[in-house]
Design a protein around this motif. Structure first.
Motif, PDB file in Angstrom:
ATOM      1  N   LEU A   8       0.835  -1.196   0.000  1.00  0.00           N
ATOM      2  CA  LEU A   8       0.000   0.000   0.000  1.00  0.00           C
ATOM      3  C   LEU A   8       0.869   1.244   0.000  1.00  0.00           C
ATOM      4  O   LEU A   8       0.614   2.212  -0.715  1.00  0.00           O
ATOM      5  CB  LEU A   8      -0.931  -0.005   1.210  1.00  0.00           C
ATOM      6  N   LEU A   9       1.941   1.229   0.789  1.00  0.00           N
ATOM      7  CA  LEU A   9       2.858   2.366   0.822  1.00  0.00           C
ATOM      8  C   LEU A   9       3.452   2.605  -0.552  1.00  0.00           C
ATOM      9  O   LEU A   9       3.450   3.717  -1.067  1.00  0.00           O
ATOM     10  CB  LEU A   9       3.973   2.106   1.838  1.00  0.00           C
ATOM     11  N   LEU A  10       3.940   1.516  -1.187  1.00  0.00           N
ATOM     12  CA  LEU A  10       4.565   1.675  -2.483  1.00  0.00           C
ATOM     13  C   LEU A  10       3.569   2.160  -3.522  1.00  0.00           C
ATOM     14  O   LEU A  10       3.886   3.005  -4.357  1.00  0.00           O
ATOM     15  CB  LEU A  10       5.182   0.341  -2.931  1.00  0.00           C
ATOM     16  N   ALA A  11       2.340   1.630  -3.473  1.00  0.00           N
ATOM     17  CA  ALA A  11       1.333   2.005  -4.454  1.00  0.00           C
ATOM     18  C   ALA A  11       0.957   3.477  -4.331  1.00  0.00           C
ATOM     19  O   ALA A  11       0.792   4.180  -5.332  1.00  0.00           O
ATOM     20  CB  ALA A  11       0.087   1.134  -4.293  1.00  0.00           C
ATOM     21  N   THR A  12       0.837   3.967  -3.102  1.00  0.00           N
ATOM     22  CA  THR A  12       0.433   5.360  -2.918  1.00  0.00           C
ATOM     23  C   THR A  12       1.555   6.321  -3.263  1.00  0.00           C
ATOM     24  O   THR A  12       1.305   7.497  -3.509  1.00  0.00           O
ATOM     25  CB  THR A  12      -0.009   5.613  -1.469  1.00  0.00           C
ATOM     26  N   LEU A  13       2.776   5.798  -3.313  1.00  0.00           N
ATOM     27  CA  LEU A  13       3.896   6.677  -3.616  1.00  0.00           C
ATOM     28  C   LEU A  13       4.154   6.823  -5.103  1.00  0.00           C
ATOM     29  O   LEU A  13       4.860   7.718  -5.534  1.00  0.00           O
ATOM     30  CB  LEU A  13       5.165   6.149  -2.945  1.00  0.00           C
ATOM     31  N   LEU A  14       3.594   5.926  -5.909  1.00  0.00           N
ATOM     32  CA  LEU A  14       3.783   6.016  -7.347  1.00  0.00           C
ATOM     33  C   LEU A  14       2.896   7.103  -7.939  1.00  0.00           C
ATOM     34  O   LEU A  14       1.795   7.338  -7.452  1.00  0.00           O
ATOM     35  CB  LEU A  14       3.432   4.670  -8.007  1.00  0.00           C
ATOM     36  N   PRO A  15       3.325   7.780  -8.996  1.00  0.00           N
ATOM     37  CA  PRO A  15       2.474   8.782  -9.619  1.00  0.00           C
ATOM     38  C   PRO A  15       1.274   8.129 -10.264  1.00  0.00           C
ATOM     39  O   PRO A  15       1.299   6.958 -10.621  1.00  0.00           O
ATOM     40  CB  PRO A  15       3.391   9.415 -10.674  1.00  0.00           C
ATOM     41  N   GLN A 120      12.585  -4.611  -0.660  1.00  0.00           N
ATOM     42  CA  GLN A 120      11.517  -3.866  -1.324  1.00  0.00           C
ATOM     43  C   GLN A 120      11.840  -2.381  -1.244  1.00  0.00           C
ATOM     44  O   GLN A 120      12.151  -1.861  -0.161  1.00  0.00           O
ATOM     45  CB  GLN A 120      10.171  -4.175  -0.676  1.00  0.00           C
ATOM     46  N   VAL A 121      11.797  -1.712  -2.395  1.00  0.00           N
ATOM     47  CA  VAL A 121      12.213  -0.310  -2.439  1.00  0.00           C
ATOM     48  C   VAL A 121      11.210   0.522  -3.229  1.00  0.00           C
ATOM     49  O   VAL A 121      10.531   0.025  -4.123  1.00  0.00           O
ATOM     50  CB  VAL A 121      13.623  -0.150  -3.056  1.00  0.00           C
ATOM     51  N   SER A 122      11.130   1.794  -2.879  1.00  0.00           N
ATOM     52  CA  SER A 122      10.349   2.777  -3.625  1.00  0.00           C
ATOM     53  C   SER A 122      11.194   4.043  -3.718  1.00  0.00           C
ATOM     54  O   SER A 122      11.557   4.624  -2.697  1.00  0.00           O
ATOM     55  CB  SER A 122       9.018   3.062  -2.918  1.00  0.00           C
ATOM     56  N   LEU A 123      11.515   4.460  -4.932  1.00  0.00           N
ATOM     57  CA  LEU A 123      12.451   5.552  -5.163  1.00  0.00           C
ATOM     58  C   LEU A 123      11.729   6.807  -5.637  1.00  0.00           C
ATOM     59  O   LEU A 123      10.746   6.726  -6.366  1.00  0.00           O
ATOM     60  CB  LEU A 123      13.478   5.146  -6.227  1.00  0.00           C
ATOM     61  N   HIS A 124      12.249   7.958  -5.254  1.00  0.00           N
ATOM     62  CA  HIS A 124      11.830   9.260  -5.784  1.00  0.00           C
ATOM     63  C   HIS A 124      10.341   9.523  -5.573  1.00  0.00           C
ATOM     64  O   HIS A 124       9.560   9.575  -6.522  1.00  0.00           O
ATOM     65  CB  HIS A 124      12.147   9.361  -7.276  1.00  0.00           C
ATOM     66  N   HIS A 125       9.947   9.701  -4.342  1.00  0.00           N
ATOM     67  CA  HIS A 125       8.567  10.062  -4.071  1.00  0.00           C
ATOM     68  C   HIS A 125       8.535  11.180  -3.037  1.00  0.00           C
ATOM     69  O   HIS A 125       9.518  11.431  -2.338  1.00  0.00           O
ATOM     70  CB  HIS A 125       7.759   8.851  -3.590  1.00  0.00           C
ATOM     71  N   SER A 132      12.051   4.958   0.046  1.00  0.00           N
ATOM     72  CA  SER A 132      11.619   4.031   1.090  1.00  0.00           C
ATOM     73  C   SER A 132      12.139   2.644   0.760  1.00  0.00           C
ATOM     74  O   SER A 132      12.271   2.278  -0.416  1.00  0.00           O
ATOM     75  CB  SER A 132      10.084   4.010   1.184  1.00  0.00           C
ATOM     76  N   TYR A 133      12.431   1.861   1.790  1.00  0.00           N
ATOM     77  CA  TYR A 133      12.990   0.534   1.570  1.00  0.00           C
ATOM     78  C   TYR A 133      12.688  -0.339   2.777  1.00  0.00           C
ATOM     79  O   TYR A 133      12.418   0.158   3.874  1.00  0.00           O
ATOM     80  CB  TYR A 133      14.501   0.614   1.324  1.00  0.00           C
ATOM     81  N   GLY A 134      12.710  -1.630   2.569  1.00  0.00           N
ATOM     82  CA  GLY A 134      12.442  -2.560   3.658  1.00  0.00           C
ATOM     83  C   GLY A 134      12.871  -3.959   3.276  1.00  0.00           C
ATOM     84  O   GLY A 134      13.196  -4.241   2.113  1.00  0.00           O
ATOM     85  N   VAL A 135      12.871  -4.844   4.268  1.00  0.00           N
ATOM     86  CA  VAL A 135      13.214  -6.252   4.080  1.00  0.00           C
ATOM     87  C   VAL A 135      12.007  -7.083   4.476  1.00  0.00           C
ATOM     88  O   VAL A 135      11.400  -6.848   5.521  1.00  0.00           O
ATOM     89  CB  VAL A 135      14.436  -6.646   4.926  1.00  0.00           C
ATOM     90  N   GLN A 238      12.954   8.110   7.053  1.00  0.00           N
ATOM     91  CA  GLN A 238      12.556   9.219   6.184  1.00  0.00           C
ATOM     92  C   GLN A 238      13.818   9.665   5.475  1.00  0.00           C
ATOM     93  O   GLN A 238      14.453  10.640   5.855  1.00  0.00           O
ATOM     94  CB  GLN A 238      11.932  10.352   7.009  1.00  0.00           C
ATOM     95  N   CYS A 239      14.211   8.907   4.446  1.00  0.00           N
ATOM     96  CA  CYS A 239      15.506   9.099   3.808  1.00  0.00           C
ATOM     97  C   CYS A 239      15.329   9.871   2.509  1.00  0.00           C
ATOM     98  O   CYS A 239      14.652   9.409   1.586  1.00  0.00           O
ATOM     99  CB  CYS A 239      16.168   7.748   3.537  1.00  0.00           C
TER     100      CYS A 239
END
Length: 251
Positions: A8-15, A120-125, A132-135, A238-239
């Motif tokens: 959900l976090l990754l999905a909401t962060l995508l444009p 799992q990573v989400s870049l440039h948001h 954001s990143y996690g294991v 919060q990187c």
């Protein structure tokens, strides 16, 4: 199956689909094999994210591969395939003991077979170029890993599941290799497939999806990792604008 919270976090962060965003500062992704054996990393982008590096490649022991990250919003996962050998099906075909992606060397957008440890990573948001990143060991474990940001602003911890859980995996979760050793450790969901352990049906909510003795095993060994579908990590971050993000296996 990744953690719904993280998905959900990754999905909401995508444009939103169809919208273009400005490019961000250059960033490097580096995959490091610190293991005493070769691995075949796999990379899968989330829906709407392009395939990076063909989706997979060979990485010898004690080596790394660096490549430019997309200069726009991107999210996805990285995992290690182990015990791989060329397939008789032909060139570019590969069969792996763990993490296999349809028998291919380059996964081309396919995910890896569970059990496999996921970065799992989400870049440039966000307005400050967040990464954001996690294991996750929600799908089980095959290789220890860490995700390490470099030169980011703000709170940028290293997140990891470093222990080799094949050495302590409960017997009912073990995946045996051809030589008799333990190649990977299943999640409770993967091993038994019940709605309760998989957080499906009536259990598909944060209130009903609770830790099990199997997720407790993973959490005790890897407290920073997602261990079941509605788990929360022990560290938040919060990187902003890291220059490099490293996924290090056997670290």
């Amino acid at each position: 199956m990744a953690s719904p919270k993280l998905l959900l976090l990754l999905a909401t962060l995508l444009p939103s689909c169809g919208l273009l965003v400005a490019d961000f500062a250059p960033m490097t992704l580096t995959v490091v094999n610190n293991c005493a054996y070769p691995i075949w990393p796999g990379i899968q982008g989330s829906a709407g994210s392009e395939v990076l590096e063909g989706g997979g490649f060979f990485l010898p022991s004690l080596s790394h591969r660096s490549f430019p990250a997309p200069a726009h919003a991107w999210s996805g996962r990285v995992w290690a395939r182990t015990g791989c050998a060329p397939s008789a099906a032909g060139a570019g075909q590969l069969r792996c003991a763990t993490g296999d992606c349809g028998g291919r060397l380059q996964c081309g957008g396919l995910g890896g077979a569970a059990p496999a440890t996921l970065a799992q990573v989400s870049l440039h948001h966000g307005g400050d170029d967040q990464s954001s990143y996690g294991v996750s060991v929600v799908d089980g474990f095959n290789v220890g890993l860490s995700v390490t940001p470099h030169e980011g602003r703000g709170n940028c911890p290293v997140l990891a599941c470093r222990k080799d859980l094949t050495q302590t995996c409960p017997g009912e979760l073990q995946v045996r290799a051809g030589g008799g050793g333990v190649a990977a450790c299943k999640s409770g969901c993967l091993a038994f497939g019940t709605d309760e352990l998989c957080c499906r049906g009536a259990y598909n909510s944060p209130a009903a999806c609770r830790p099990s003795r199997y997720s407790d095993f993973f959490k005790s060994e890897c407290p920073q990792a997602f261990t079941y579908a509605h788990d929360s990590p022990s560290l938040t971050h919060q990187c902003s604008a890291p220059r490099e993000l490293k996924v290090i296996f056997c670290h």
